[in-house]
Design a protein around this motif. Structure first.
Motif, PDB file in Angstrom:
ATOM      1  N   PHE A 191       4.193 -48.143  -6.907  1.00 17.71           N
ATOM      2  CA  PHE A 191       3.137 -47.149  -7.076  1.00 17.71           C
ATOM      3  C   PHE A 191       3.270 -46.455  -8.435  1.00 17.71           C
ATOM      4  O   PHE A 191       2.286 -46.293  -9.162  1.00 17.71           O
ATOM      5  CB  PHE A 191       3.198 -46.124  -5.934  1.00 17.71           C
ATOM      6  N   ALA A 192       4.494 -46.061  -8.789  1.00 16.00           N
ATOM      7  CA  ALA A 192       4.731 -45.384 -10.069  1.00 16.00           C
ATOM      8  C   ALA A 192       4.388 -46.314 -11.238  1.00 16.00           C
ATOM      9  O   ALA A 192       3.764 -45.875 -12.216  1.00 16.00           O
ATOM     10  CB  ALA A 192       6.179 -44.916 -10.167  1.00 16.00           C
ATOM     11  N   TYR A 193       4.777 -47.589 -11.138  1.00 25.95           N
ATOM     12  CA  TYR A 193       4.432 -48.554 -12.189  1.00 25.95           C
ATOM     13  C   TYR A 193       2.923 -48.679 -12.327  1.00 25.95           C
ATOM     14  O   TYR A 193       2.387 -48.741 -13.431  1.00 25.95           O
ATOM     15  CB  TYR A 193       4.996 -49.941 -11.890  1.00 25.95           C
ATOM     16  N   GLY A 194       2.233 -48.744 -11.201  1.00 25.32           N
ATOM     17  CA  GLY A 194       0.773 -48.871 -11.215  1.00 25.32           C
ATOM     18  C   GLY A 194       0.097 -47.683 -11.858  1.00 25.32           C
ATOM     19  O   GLY A 194      -0.966 -47.815 -12.462  1.00 25.32           O
ATOM     20  N   ARG A 195       0.713 -46.520 -11.721  1.00 27.12           N
ATOM     21  CA  ARG A 195       0.171 -45.315 -12.343  1.00 27.12           C
ATOM     22  C   ARG A 195       0.570 -45.181 -13.806  1.00 27.12           C
ATOM     23  O   ARG A 195       0.112 -44.284 -14.496  1.00 27.12           O
ATOM     24  CB  ARG A 195       0.663 -44.070 -11.594  1.00 27.12           C
ATOM     25  N   GLY A 196       1.451 -46.062 -14.277  1.00 23.84           N
ATOM     26  CA  GLY A 196       1.814 -46.039 -15.694  1.00 23.84           C
ATOM     27  C   GLY A 196       3.075 -45.268 -16.010  1.00 23.84           C
ATOM     28  O   GLY A 196       3.309 -44.900 -17.159  1.00 23.84           O
ATOM     29  N   TYR A 197       3.907 -45.020 -15.004  1.00 24.16           N
ATOM     30  CA  TYR A 197       5.173 -44.322 -15.243  1.00 24.16           C
ATOM     31  C   TYR A 197       6.279 -45.349 -15.409  1.00 24.16           C
ATOM     32  O   TYR A 197       6.268 -46.396 -14.775  1.00 24.16           O
ATOM     33  CB  TYR A 197       5.489 -43.379 -14.079  1.00 24.16           C
ATOM     34  N   SER A 198       7.254 -45.032 -16.234  1.00 32.28           N
ATOM     35  CA  SER A 198       8.366 -45.957 -16.470  1.00 32.28           C
ATOM     36  C   SER A 198       9.414 -45.793 -15.378  1.00 32.28           C
ATOM     37  O   SER A 198       9.478 -44.767 -14.698  1.00 32.28           O
ATOM     38  CB  SER A 198       8.996 -45.683 -17.834  1.00 32.28           C
ATOM     39  N   VAL A 236       7.231 -34.599 -15.902  1.00 29.09           N
ATOM     40  CA  VAL A 236       8.104 -34.971 -14.785  1.00 29.09           C
ATOM     41  C   VAL A 236       7.638 -34.297 -13.498  1.00 29.09           C
ATOM     42  O   VAL A 236       7.654 -34.908 -12.431  1.00 29.09           O
ATOM     43  CB  VAL A 236       9.572 -34.626 -15.119  1.00 29.09           C
ATOM     44  N   GLU A 237       7.217 -33.052 -13.593  1.00 32.42           N
ATOM     45  CA  GLU A 237       6.742 -32.333 -12.401  1.00 32.42           C
ATOM     46  C   GLU A 237       5.475 -32.971 -11.836  1.00 32.42           C
ATOM     47  O   GLU A 237       5.309 -33.072 -10.622  1.00 32.42           O
ATOM     48  CB  GLU A 237       6.508 -30.853 -12.729  1.00 32.42           C
ATOM     49  N   THR A 238       4.596 -33.427 -12.695  1.00 36.92           N
ATOM     50  CA  THR A 238       3.391 -34.134 -12.244  1.00 36.92           C
ATOM     51  C   THR A 238       3.777 -35.405 -11.499  1.00 36.92           C
ATOM     52  O   THR A 238       3.256 -35.681 -10.417  1.00 36.92           O
ATOM     53  CB  THR A 238       2.492 -34.482 -13.445  1.00 36.92           C
ATOM     54  N   LEU A 239       4.702 -36.159 -12.068  1.00 38.22           N
ATOM     55  CA  LEU A 239       5.168 -37.382 -11.413  1.00 38.22           C
ATOM     56  C   LEU A 239       5.809 -37.058 -10.066  1.00 38.22           C
ATOM     57  O   LEU A 239       5.570 -37.746  -9.076  1.00 38.22           O
ATOM     58  CB  LEU A 239       6.155 -38.128 -12.316  1.00 38.22           C
ATOM     59  N   ARG A 240       6.586 -35.995 -10.016  1.00 39.19           N
ATOM     60  CA  ARG A 240       7.235 -35.603  -8.760  1.00 39.19           C
ATOM     61  C   ARG A 240       6.189 -35.303  -7.677  1.00 39.19           C
ATOM     62  O   ARG A 240       6.308 -35.786  -6.550  1.00 39.19           O
ATOM     63  CB  ARG A 240       8.139 -34.386  -8.974  1.00 39.19           C
ATOM     64  N   ARG A 241       5.173 -34.540  -8.022  1.00 39.88           N
ATOM     65  CA  ARG A 241       4.129 -34.200  -7.033  1.00 39.88           C
ATOM     66  C   ARG A 241       3.386 -35.444  -6.557  1.00 39.88           C
ATOM     67  O   ARG A 241       3.093 -35.586  -5.377  1.00 39.88           O
ATOM     68  CB  ARG A 241       3.143 -33.184  -7.625  1.00 39.88           C
ATOM     69  N   VAL A 242       3.091 -36.349  -7.477  1.00 42.09           N
ATOM     70  CA  VAL A 242       2.389 -37.586  -7.116  1.00 42.09           C
ATOM     71  C   VAL A 242       3.247 -38.428  -6.170  1.00 42.09           C
ATOM     72  O   VAL A 242       2.753 -38.940  -5.159  1.00 42.09           O
ATOM     73  CB  VAL A 242       2.026 -38.387  -8.392  1.00 42.09           C
ATOM     74  N   LEU A 243       4.524 -38.555  -6.484  1.00 39.15           N
ATOM     75  CA  LEU A 243       5.415 -39.367  -5.646  1.00 39.15           C
ATOM     76  C   LEU A 243       5.671 -38.716  -4.286  1.00 39.15           C
ATOM     77  O   LEU A 243       5.766 -39.412  -3.274  1.00 39.15           O
ATOM     78  CB  LEU A 243       6.728 -39.641  -6.370  1.00 39.15           C
ATOM     79  N   GLU A 244       5.775 -37.389  -4.255  1.00 38.12           N
ATOM     80  CA  GLU A 244       5.956 -36.698  -2.972  1.00 38.12           C
ATOM     81  C   GLU A 244       4.759 -36.941  -2.061  1.00 38.12           C
ATOM     82  O   GLU A 244       4.913 -37.218  -0.871  1.00 38.12           O
ATOM     83  CB  GLU A 244       6.149 -35.197  -3.183  1.00 38.12           C
ATOM     84  N   ALA A 245       3.569 -36.835  -2.627  1.00 32.67           N
ATOM     85  CA  ALA A 245       2.357 -37.057  -1.836  1.00 32.67           C
ATOM     86  C   ALA A 245       2.286 -38.499  -1.348  1.00 32.67           C
ATOM     87  O   ALA A 245       1.938 -38.758  -0.192  1.00 32.67           O
ATOM     88  CB  ALA A 245       1.124 -36.714  -2.663  1.00 32.67           C
ATOM     89  N   LYS A 246       2.622 -39.437  -2.212  1.00 41.27           N
ATOM     90  CA  LYS A 246       2.575 -40.852  -1.830  1.00 41.27           C
ATOM     91  C   LYS A 246       3.629 -41.163  -0.762  1.00 41.27           C
ATOM     92  O   LYS A 246       3.358 -41.929   0.176  1.00 41.27           O
ATOM     93  CB  LYS A 246       2.779 -41.739  -3.068  1.00 41.27           C
ATOM     94  N   ALA A 247       4.820 -40.567  -0.887  1.00 45.66           N
ATOM     95  CA  ALA A 247       5.905 -40.834   0.071  1.00 45.66           C
ATOM     96  C   ALA A 247       5.499 -40.427   1.490  1.00 45.66           C
ATOM     97  O   ALA A 247       5.915 -41.067   2.462  1.00 45.66           O
ATOM     98  CB  ALA A 247       7.170 -40.103  -0.354  1.00 45.66           C
ATOM     99  N   LYS A 248       4.674 -39.394   1.599  1.00 46.68           N
ATOM    100  CA  LYS A 248       4.226 -38.951   2.927  1.00 46.68           C
ATOM    101  C   LYS A 248       3.293 -39.957   3.588  1.00 46.68           C
ATOM    102  O   LYS A 248       3.240 -40.039   4.809  1.00 46.68           O
ATOM    103  CB  LYS A 248       3.525 -37.596   2.820  1.00 46.68           C
ATOM    104  N   SER A 249       2.569 -40.716   2.797  1.00 48.88           N
ATOM    105  CA  SER A 249       1.573 -41.636   3.361  1.00 48.88           C
ATOM    106  C   SER A 249       2.049 -43.084   3.453  1.00 48.88           C
ATOM    107  O   SER A 249       1.370 -43.907   4.047  1.00 48.88           O
ATOM    108  CB  SER A 249       0.288 -41.583   2.531  1.00 48.88           C
ATOM    109  N   VAL A 250       3.224 -43.381   2.886  1.00 50.60           N
ATOM    110  CA  VAL A 250       3.712 -44.765   2.871  1.00 50.60           C
ATOM    111  C   VAL A 250       4.428 -45.085   4.181  1.00 50.60           C
ATOM    112  O   VAL A 250       5.250 -44.301   4.664  1.00 50.60           O
ATOM    113  CB  VAL A 250       4.670 -44.983   1.672  1.00 50.60           C
TER     114      VAL A 250
END
Length: 152
Positions: A131-138, A102-116
Motif C-alpha cells: 500500500f505504501a509503495y502504491g502511494r509513492g512512499y519509500s 512522516v506524520e502524514t504517512l503514519r496517519r495513512v498507514l494507521e487508517a489502512k491497517a484498520k481496514s486490512v
C-alpha cells in the motif's frame, strides 16, 4: 487559431489555476497551433508570469501531499511526466518539513491497517508495504512506521 487567440485563451486558463509549460504545450498541440507560434506564446506566458514552473511545482506537491496523501516517489514521477526540471523538484521537496511528511504517512498507514484483513503479522506487514509503495512512499520511510504499528 492565431497567436493572439492562443495567448488570450491560455492566459485566462493560467490565471484561473496553476499550469506548467507541458500542459500548455499539449493544449496548443491539440489545437494544432504551429510549433513556432507555440514557442512564442509560451515565452510570452513565462515572461508575463502566467506560467512559473517552480510555483506550479510547489502547488502540485502541496496538493498531492496534503489532499491525495501521495508520497515523494509518486509525486516525483508525476512531475517527471510533466517535464518539470529535477532541480526545481529537489528545491521544492527540500522545503517540506520531514516530520509533517512522516506524520502524514503514519496517519495513512494507521487508517489502512484498520481496514486490512490479514491472517498473520507478516501478511499485514506485506500488505501495508505494498500500500505504501502504491502511494509513492519509500521502504525507508514506511518500514519503521509499519514496525511501530505492528508493535502496538
Amino acid at each position: 487559431m492565431t497567436e493572439d487567440q492562443a495567448f488570450s485563451k491560455l492566459s485566462a486558463m493560467c490565471a484561473r489555476a496553476e499550469h506548467c509549460i507541458h500542459d500548455v504545450t499539449e493544449k496548443m498541440r491539440r489545437w494544432q497551433v504551429p510549433a513556432d507560434v507555440q514557442e512564442r506564446v509560451i515565452n510570452r506566458l513565462v515572461s508575463e508570469r502566467y506560467i512559473d514552473e517552480e510555483r506550479y511545482c510547489r502547488a502540485f506537491v502541496r496538493d498531492k501531499l496534503q489532499y491525495a496523501k501521495w508520497g515523494r516517489l509518486k509525486i516525483e514521477q508525476a512531475l517527471r511526466m510533466k517535464r518539470i526540471p529535477e532541480g526545481v523538484v529537489a528545491r521544492v521537496f527540500d522545503e517540506i518539513e520531514p516530520s509533517a511528511y512522516v506524520e502524514t504517512l503514519r496517519r495513512v498507514l494507521e487508517a489502512k491497517a484498520k481496514s486490512v484483513k490479514a491472517d498473520s503479522r507478516a501478511e499485514l506487514k506485506a500488505k501495508l508495504m505494498r500500500f505504501a509503495y502504491g502511494r509513492g512512499y519509500s521502504a525507508d520511510d514506511a518500514l519503521p512506521i509499519i514496525e511501530d504499528l505492528l508493535q502496538e
